[in-house]
Design an enzyme around this catalytic site. Structure first.
Site, mmCIF file in Angstrom:
data_model
loop_
_atom_site.group_PDB
_atom_site.id
_atom_site.type_symbol
_atom_site.label_atom_id
_atom_site.label_comp_id
_atom_site.label_asym_id
_atom_site.label_seq_id
_atom_site.Cartn_x
_atom_site.Cartn_y
_atom_site.Cartn_z
ATOM 1 N N GLY A 50 0.759 15.827 -20.496
ATOM 2 C CA GLY A 50 0.896 14.541 -20.879
ATOM 3 C C GLY A 50 1.822 13.792 -19.643
ATOM 4 O O GLY A 50 2.745 14.342 -18.923
ATOM 5 N N GLY A 51 1.872 12.625 -19.673
ATOM 6 C CA GLY A 51 2.627 11.704 -18.689
ATOM 7 C C GLY A 51 2.024 11.340 -17.490
ATOM 8 O O GLY A 51 0.861 11.232 -17.363
ATOM 9 N N GLN A 52 3.023 10.700 -16.868
ATOM 10 C CA GLN A 52 2.390 10.018 -15.284
ATOM 11 C C GLN A 52 2.875 10.940 -14.325
ATOM 12 O O GLN A 52 2.719 12.188 -14.435
ATOM 13 C CB GLN A 52 3.121 8.762 -15.261
ATOM 14 C CG GLN A 52 2.400 7.771 -16.167
ATOM 15 C CD GLN A 52 3.033 7.593 -17.636
ATOM 16 O OE1 GLN A 52 4.003 8.181 -17.881
ATOM 17 N NE2 GLN A 52 2.730 6.666 -18.561
ATOM 18 N N ALA A 124 13.218 15.328 -17.154
ATOM 19 C CA ALA A 124 11.690 14.942 -17.967
ATOM 20 C C ALA A 124 11.065 15.833 -18.560
ATOM 21 O O ALA A 124 11.225 16.975 -18.387
ATOM 22 C CB ALA A 124 10.776 14.440 -16.529
ATOM 23 N N CYS A 155 7.539 8.950 -13.977
ATOM 24 C CA CYS A 155 7.107 8.783 -15.201
ATOM 25 C C CYS A 155 6.409 7.330 -15.745
ATOM 26 O O CYS A 155 6.735 7.074 -16.730
ATOM 27 C CB CYS A 155 8.288 9.202 -16.281
ATOM 28 S SG CYS A 155 8.694 11.008 -15.872
#
Length: 221
Positions: A50-52, A124, A155
């Protein structure tokens, strides 16, 4: 990692945590947007976490956490919060106050020296859950080149009050071995005693070579 996670889900392998360093690269999570890649200064790897976008590189301790939540607590939010607490407790060993935020995943450090409301991310977190076995994990900034984060929107956070920091940026000289010792010490109260630790080289496919890795198999709870 995927093969190991599948074996853990089948009950054919023990849970495992890898602690390692990547060469310089960017990874894109499932929510990454093309506009958040400002300049592809390093290889870009698409991942299933998940995430950017985030950056990995030398001077950063990356942890890949493969735990069976069926044998622990089948609660994704609780798992992420526990990983955050693991990192907060690790930072406390170096007298750094890490904090979690309800609206921003990861661990943050207040920066009053930069102005009111300013905070920097020091760790992170991005995970994937498959058959209730966790994959991916965290990245803790020890002494990376922070300028490498400028090629992305880390992120997906665009607020100028929120940046990126590291132990070195905070004025601390800490070796990776000391970080690993702190991680191991903070792990047991939250996840259970580790049963084995050894130096290994990662040969995982679909990823750039890692510089080194430490594998820690946690005891089942």
């Amino acid at each position: 990692m995927t093969a190991r996670a599948e074996a853990i889900a089948r009950g054919e392998a023990a849970e495992l945590v890898w602690l390692l360093e990547h060469p310089a690269l960017y990874t894109a999570g499932t929510s990454a947007q093309p506009a958040e890649l400002i300049e592809a200064r390093f290889p870009v790897h698409r991942t299933g976490r998940g995430g950017q976008f985030t950056y990995h590189g030398p001077g950063q301790r990356v942890g890949y956490v493969m735990l069976d939540l069926k044998r622990r607590a089948p609660d994704v939010r609780r798992f992420v919060a526990t990983v955050e607490q693991w990192l907060i407790d690790t930072l406390a060993a170096f007298n750094v106050r890490g904090e979690r935020r309800e609206d921003r995943v990861g661990v943050w450090v207040r920066r009053p020296d930069q102005g009111g409301g300013f905070e920097d991310k020091i760790a992170a977190i991005g995970v994937r859950i498959r058959q209730w076995v966790t994959m991916h994990g965290f990245a803790l900034n020890v002494e990376p080149d922070l300028s490498h984060f400028s090629g992305i929107v880390p992120c997906g956070v665009t607020d100028v009050r929120y940046g990126v920091t590291s132990l070195a940026d905070l004025g601390l000289t800490v070796s990776m071995a000391e970080v690993d010792m702190a991680l191991r010490g903070a792990f047991a109260p939250l996840f259970g005693e580790a049963v084995d630790a050894q130096a290994v080289l990662s040969t995982e496919n679909n990823s750039s070579p890692r510089r080194s890795a430490t594998s820690v198999g946690p005891a089942s709870r």
